[in-house]
Design an enzyme around this catalytic site. Sequence first.
Site, PDB file in Angstrom:
ATOM      1  N   SER A   1       0.778  -1.238   0.000  1.00  0.00           N
ATOM      2  CA  SER A   1       0.000   0.000   0.000  1.00  0.00           C
ATOM      3  C   SER A   1       0.806   1.282   0.000  1.00  0.00           C
ATOM      4  O   SER A   1       0.238   2.366  -0.135  1.00  0.00           O
ATOM      5  CB  SER A   1      -0.961   0.010   1.190  1.00  0.00           C
ATOM      6  OG  SER A   1      -0.261   0.015   2.415  1.00  0.00           O
TER       7      SER A   1
ATOM      8  N   LYS B   1      -5.779   4.386   8.356  1.00  0.00           N
ATOM      9  CA  LYS B   1      -4.689   5.179   7.792  1.00  0.00           C
ATOM     10  C   LYS B   1      -5.049   6.667   7.745  1.00  0.00           C
ATOM     11  O   LYS B   1      -4.202   7.530   8.007  1.00  0.00           O
ATOM     12  CB  LYS B   1      -4.327   4.654   6.401  1.00  0.00           C
ATOM     13  CG  LYS B   1      -3.702   3.269   6.446  1.00  0.00           C
ATOM     14  CD  LYS B   1      -3.417   2.722   5.061  1.00  0.00           C
ATOM     15  CE  LYS B   1      -2.772   1.339   5.171  1.00  0.00           C
ATOM     16  NZ  LYS B   1      -2.484   0.737   3.861  1.00  0.00           N
TER      17      LYS B   1
END
EC number: 3.4.21.53
Length: 349
Positions: A243, A288
């Site tokens: 990611s 996140k």
Amino acid sequence: MTRRSATLAVAGALIVALVAVASLLNVPYVVYSPGPVEDTLGTWDGDQVVQIDGAETYETEGELDLTTVGVTSADAELDLLTALRAWADPDRAVVPRELVYPEGTTAEESRQRNAAMLAGSEQNAEVAALRKLGYEVPTKVLVDSVLEDAPADGVLQPGDVIVRVDGTRVTGRQDVVDAITAHEPGETVEMVIGRDGQKLTETVETTAAEDDGRALVGFTPVPGYDLPVDISIGIDERIGGPSAGMIFAVAIYDTMTPGALLDGRHIAGTGEISAEGDVGPIGGIQQKIAAASDDGAQLFLAPEGNCDEAVDANNGDMRVVPVGTLDEAVSTIEAFVDGQTGDLRSCPS
């Protein structure tokens, strides 16, 4: 003791007992929590995160954070009480264990898998950034792994470059797969490979795949690239997965272009990236976003494929903008820095 006091005492004892039982009862889930952020334009362990050799580099200014998610370890069990606490926390998520760790996965296997995905994301980021900068990046096909006792075992080695199959030059992984499966099991395949600066011609007999009977020789081909510039990315070894790719690509692009792309701003983001520069969705987007907001980021670049989840994240005053490509990520930063935010997209897009 009055009846009311006795009732309260019994109720209290039952609550204590229930809490004790809940703390011992394991459930098949894991918890996602906001993880640490790392500045890809900064340093790690005394060295720049992004290092370039073979091309001119330029000063950057600002903070460009990759974001991470803390996940219950593969070798740890989650008790019911901890799961309930996490479920009640808007910045954490309770996820079925099998979605994160296939049955039987050990902590070491998980670490190795995440490390391999991180290495792949770094490679894709390097290729995508160089292509955006106008570089030609030739492709090649590499041997990733060889199955033990398969026909290719002892013939091919991890890292070999597959140049030709049956006399035809290959340019992608699918070329190799198609050429081999065109044979009947038991027939031989001739391959020209590159190894240690030499070209070798090897003949391998095919065998039948157990699932569908197709011809195979027992190795995994993966894409590789001949990079015209030497790029290395150094980051905390505890970070894994794909990611960080999009943020790595932006950091490389900023380092190799004149002027400071961020112009002192604090920007964060996440997203898998392909070698062609397409940004793909990832897991743990809400955690996140929360981590970046807590760290003081002003702008968060989110994969457009995560928009439905991102819209419910705890972003505070931080602007969250979906992006689908590296080009769009860079243009979004440029618009944000210039104050031209009116046309920037929002989730859901």
